[in-house]
Every structure is written in structure tokens, then in C-alpha cells.
Scaffold this motif. Structure first.
Motif, mmCIF file in Angstrom:
data_model
loop_
_atom_site.group_PDB
_atom_site.id
_atom_site.type_symbol
_atom_site.label_atom_id
_atom_site.label_comp_id
_atom_site.label_asym_id
_atom_site.label_seq_id
_atom_site.Cartn_x
_atom_site.Cartn_y
_atom_site.Cartn_z
ATOM 1 N N GLY A 17 0.708 -0.817 -0.033
ATOM 2 C CA GLY A 17 -0.088 0.263 -0.101
ATOM 3 C C GLY A 17 0.599 1.395 -0.402
ATOM 4 N N LEU A 18 1.732 1.421 0.709
ATOM 5 C CA LEU A 18 3.359 2.717 0.907
ATOM 6 C C LEU A 18 3.704 2.843 -0.064
ATOM 7 N N GLY A 19 3.918 0.956 -1.316
ATOM 8 C CA GLY A 19 4.210 1.735 -2.062
ATOM 9 C C GLY A 19 3.746 2.067 -3.785
ATOM 10 N N PHE A 20 2.868 2.845 -3.694
ATOM 11 C CA PHE A 20 2.028 3.321 -3.981
ATOM 12 C C PHE A 20 2.035 4.728 -4.280
ATOM 13 N N VAL A 21 2.133 5.281 -2.441
ATOM 14 C CA VAL A 21 2.538 6.415 -2.417
ATOM 15 C C VAL A 21 4.484 6.534 -2.734
ATOM 16 N N ALA A 22 4.892 5.538 -2.507
ATOM 17 C CA ALA A 22 6.798 6.110 -2.916
ATOM 18 C C ALA A 22 6.697 5.884 -4.693
ATOM 19 N N SER A 23 6.032 5.152 -4.985
ATOM 20 C CA SER A 23 5.718 5.405 -7.115
ATOM 21 C C SER A 23 5.196 6.670 -7.166
ATOM 22 N N ARG A 24 4.359 7.502 -7.116
ATOM 23 C CA ARG A 24 3.958 8.713 -7.318
ATOM 24 C C ARG A 24 4.748 9.899 -6.277
ATOM 25 N N LEU A 25 5.456 9.858 -5.633
ATOM 26 C CA LEU A 25 7.179 10.565 -5.033
ATOM 27 C C LEU A 25 8.047 10.485 -6.047
ATOM 28 N N ALA A 26 8.381 9.111 -6.825
ATOM 29 C CA ALA A 26 9.913 8.950 -7.494
ATOM 30 C C ALA A 26 9.312 9.583 -9.083
ATOM 31 N N LEU A 27 7.376 9.575 -9.054
ATOM 32 C CA LEU A 27 7.122 9.832 -10.547
ATOM 33 C C LEU A 27 7.259 11.284 -10.980
ATOM 34 N N ASP A 28 7.464 12.383 -10.168
ATOM 35 C CA ASP A 28 7.653 13.391 -9.672
ATOM 36 C C ASP A 28 8.531 13.502 -10.189
ATOM 37 N N GLU A 29 9.919 12.417 -9.934
ATOM 38 C CA GLU A 29 11.251 13.167 -11.472
ATOM 39 C C GLU A 29 11.383 12.266 -11.940
ATOM 40 N N LEU A 30 10.918 11.084 -12.207
ATOM 41 C CA LEU A 30 11.264 10.340 -13.400
ATOM 42 C C LEU A 30 10.239 10.284 -14.170
ATOM 43 N N SER A 31 9.920 9.477 -15.579
ATOM 44 C CA SER A 31 9.157 9.267 -16.003
ATOM 45 C C SER A 31 8.894 7.962 -15.563
ATOM 46 N N PRO A 32 7.102 7.196 -16.511
ATOM 47 C CA PRO A 32 6.976 5.906 -15.964
ATOM 48 C C PRO A 32 8.390 5.079 -16.101
ATOM 49 N N ALA A 33 8.184 4.640 -17.696
ATOM 50 C CA ALA A 33 9.001 3.456 -18.148
ATOM 51 C C ALA A 33 10.372 4.238 -17.580
ATOM 52 N N LEU A 34 11.081 4.849 -16.789
ATOM 53 C CA LEU A 34 12.134 5.032 -16.008
ATOM 54 C C LEU A 34 12.159 4.917 -14.511
ATOM 55 N N MET A 35 11.237 5.606 -14.275
ATOM 56 C CA MET A 35 10.718 4.498 -12.790
ATOM 57 C C MET A 35 10.815 3.058 -13.125
ATOM 58 N N THR A 36 9.873 2.417 -13.446
ATOM 59 C CA THR A 36 9.747 1.049 -13.910
ATOM 60 C C THR A 36 10.749 0.511 -13.666
ATOM 61 N N ALA A 37 11.786 0.842 -15.210
ATOM 62 C CA ALA A 37 13.150 -0.018 -15.303
ATOM 63 C C ALA A 37 14.384 -0.169 -14.343
ATOM 64 N N ILE A 79 -0.748 6.514 -13.109
ATOM 65 C CA ILE A 79 -0.677 7.905 -11.888
ATOM 66 C C ILE A 79 0.270 8.780 -11.934
ATOM 67 N N ALA A 80 1.329 8.820 -13.085
ATOM 68 C CA ALA A 80 1.829 9.743 -13.792
ATOM 69 C C ALA A 80 1.138 10.864 -14.195
ATOM 70 N N HIS A 81 -0.209 10.760 -14.910
ATOM 71 C CA HIS A 81 -0.660 10.997 -15.959
ATOM 72 C C HIS A 81 -2.454 11.465 -15.067
ATOM 73 N N GLY A 82 -2.054 11.432 -13.549
ATOM 74 C CA GLY A 82 -3.268 11.993 -12.886
ATOM 75 C C GLY A 82 -4.348 11.078 -12.009
ATOM 76 N N VAL A 83 -4.263 10.124 -11.954
ATOM 77 C CA VAL A 83 -5.265 8.754 -11.383
ATOM 78 C C VAL A 83 -4.639 8.487 -10.146
ATOM 79 N N PRO A 84 -5.426 9.398 -8.749
ATOM 80 C CA PRO A 84 -4.960 9.464 -8.098
ATOM 81 C C PRO A 84 -4.516 8.091 -7.694
ATOM 82 N N VAL A 85 -3.725 7.995 -6.371
ATOM 83 C CA VAL A 85 -3.042 7.012 -5.964
ATOM 84 C C VAL A 85 -3.452 6.101 -4.939
ATOM 85 N N GLY A 86 -4.668 6.200 -4.214
ATOM 86 C CA GLY A 86 -5.963 5.678 -3.815
ATOM 87 C C GLY A 86 -6.595 4.649 -4.295
ATOM 88 N N LEU A 87 -7.340 5.216 -5.729
ATOM 89 C CA LEU A 87 -7.780 4.871 -6.731
ATOM 90 C C LEU A 87 -6.908 3.887 -7.539
#
Length: 291
Positions: A17-37, A79-87
Motif C-alpha cells: 500500500g505504501l508502495g503506491f505512495v512511494a511510486s507517486r513521489l518517484a514519478l515527480d522526478e522520473l518518467s514512468p518507463a524510467l521509474m519502472t526500469a 498515476i503520472a497522468h493524474g489517476v489518484p494513488v488511492g484509486l
């Protein structure tokens, strides 16, 4: 289950569950493909110390591309394109609905009455959520997010082809597959210069988020989950996954101030309720083969 195992199951659900929040924080600095890589590059480090499980490369790649690459790339892009983390955390857990449906189609595992009821309830919840799409994020972002649970479900079924192998070794090698194609995608979409610039300019928060996602949420949590599934029945372990969307939504509301309208909140609760009906019901039975 022993109290210690119950605590482990709850801990894994909290980590995811916390991983979704951490993903959102990382996506503020990285693109989805780079963050997932980066997520899977970090999680694949144990491959240096464990042998490849006795699973054909074709099966290993197929599982990795669905269970990991497809699921998490779609999730991070949405998530990077606006979908809320909780949803997002709720939608991803709808994989249980698709897993049951695909198992019925591919393996003739006919759902029980309770599972059918759960699928119906979860579908109603998804339709309720669909009614809120277009206000704070686009229909396209929601459509991409739906790829995540579908890919997750396909990966679940493909995992049946990798039986009798060490779970930690398997998940480590599954993490080895996605980084290169995802890095190539990041170069193609963002450009090499922008990609390297993002890495060099990452903040301490970004690195901490990536280490949590890669080392803890992916590597350690999946290993613990695999051990629990090895030592206990699926019916005992899998219901703990229902805690994930509640942790994700609660953490998102605290960290990002995320709020939910009445219709979306009702839809999220309905989806989780439907999933609970499916997971707590008896396992589906396969149809007998026709002579």
C-alpha cells in the motif's frame, strides 16, 4: 496461521500500500518507463547470488512481461497522468476479478456461485468509478490503468508454468527481464539526454522512494508473500491483499491530501467488497474432461 505469519501478511499488505505512495513521489522526478526500469533493476540485484530457476526462458519472459512489466508500467503511467494513488490501488486489486474470469476461459475452472456474485459486485463498483472518470483525470489514463489488473491476472495464470521452484530465486530472475526493454523505451520516448539528466538530478526523496519500491516493495515483499503461499493455503493468505487498497488510500490522503467524492468512494468500497466475496469463497472446480 501462526501469529507471526499473520503479522508478516499484514506487513506485506502495508508495504504494498505504501508502495503506491512511494511510486507517486518517484514519478515527480522520473518518467514512468524510467521509474519502472529502476524498480526492477534494483529488485534484480539478488540474481548475482542465486541461480536461475529451472524454468524455460520463454516462460520466464512471458511471466515477467505480464506480472511485472505490463502491470507496473501501466500503473505508473496512469498515476503520472493524474489517476489518484488511492484509486489506483483499488483498481489494481481488481486483478482477482480478471484472474477468475480468465481461469474459467482458459482452464475451464467454473466459478462458484459466491465468486460469480463477487464478480458482479466488483463490476458494479468499477462502473460506478467509471462514472467519475473525466473530471480529475482523463478517460485515456483510466483505460491505461485497466491494463494493469488485466496483465496482473494473466501473469497469475502463467505462474502455474513455474512450479516446484524456489520462490525467491524465481521472483529475482523475473525482475531481471524488464529493465533493458524499459530503459530502451525511456530512451525512445524521453531521449537519452533527458533520461540521464533525470537520474543525475534525483533528490534524496526520489532515491529513497526508488529503494523502497525496488528493494522492499518488490524484492522483499514478493519473497515474503511467496513464502506465505508456500506454507499456507491460498484461501488463508490472499485475503490479506484486501488491506492494500485501504493502506494506499489512507496513506495517499495523508501525504497528498487525496479526497474521494461520494460516488467514487462508494465504487471503491464496492470493488473491494466484491473482491472479498471472491477471495473468501471456495475455490472453483474445473469441469471434468469429456471422454
Amino acid at each position: 496461521m501462526k501469529p507471526a505469519d499473520v503479522c508478516l501478511a499484514v506487513m506485506v499488505a502495508v508495504i504494498w500500500g505504501l508502495g503506491f505512495v512511494a511510486s507517486r513521489l518517484a514519478l515527480d522526478e522520473l518518467s514512468p518507463a524510467l521509474m519502472t526500469a529502476m524498480r526492477f533493476a534494483i529488485a534484480a540485484v539478488p540474481c548475482l547470488f542465486v541461480r536461475r530457476p529451472k524454468v524455460p526462458w520463454t516462460v520466464l519472459i512471458a511471466i515477467s512481461f505480464t506480472l511485472f512489466l505490463g502491470q507496473f508500467l501501466a500503473q505508473s503511467w496512469a498515476i503520472a497522468h493524474g489517476v489518484p494513488v488511492g484509486l489506483a490501488s483499488v483498481i489494481v486489486q481488481s486483478q482477482a476479478l480478471f484472474t477468475v474470469a480468465f481461469a474459467a476461459a482458459a482452464f475451464r475452472e467454473i466459478p462458484t456461485g459466491m465468486q460469480v456474485a463477487g464478480i458482479s459486485v466488483a463490476t458494479v463498483g468499477l462502473l460506478m468509478i467509471c462514472g467519475t472518470v473525466g473530471f480529475d483525470f482523463s478517460v485515456g489514463a483510466f483505460a491505461v490503468l485497466m491494463i494493469s489488473p488485466v496483465s496482473f491476472a494473466i501473469g497469475n495464470l502463467l505462474l502455474r508454468q513455474a512450479r516446484d521452484v524456489a520462490m525467491f530465486d524465481l521472483f529475482a530472475w523475473l525482475c531481471l527481464v524488464p529493465p533493458l526493454p524499459l530503459l530502451a523505451l525511456a530512451f525512445a520516448v524521453d531521449g537519452p539526454q533527458a533520461t540521464w539528466h533525470s537520474l543525475w538530478q534525483m533528490s534524496l526523496t526520489g532515491w529513497a522512494s526508488m529503494l523502497f519500491i525496488g528493494a522492499i516493495s518488490t524484492c522483499i515483499a514478493y519473497w515474503l508473500w511467496g513464502r506465505l503461499l508456500r506454507d499456507h493455503t491460498v484461501a488463508q493468505v490472499v485475503p490479506f491483499a484486501l488491506l492494500v487498497p485501504f493502506v494506499g488510500a489512507a496513506a495517499s490522503s495523508v501525504v497528498f491530501g487525496e479526497t474521494f467524492g461520494p460516488l467514487r468512494l462508494a465504487g471503491m468500497i464496492t470493488v473491494v467488497g466484491g473482491i472479498a466475496l471472491m477471495l473468501l469463497s471456495k475455490r472453483a472446480q474445473a469441469l471434468p474432461k469429456i471422454a
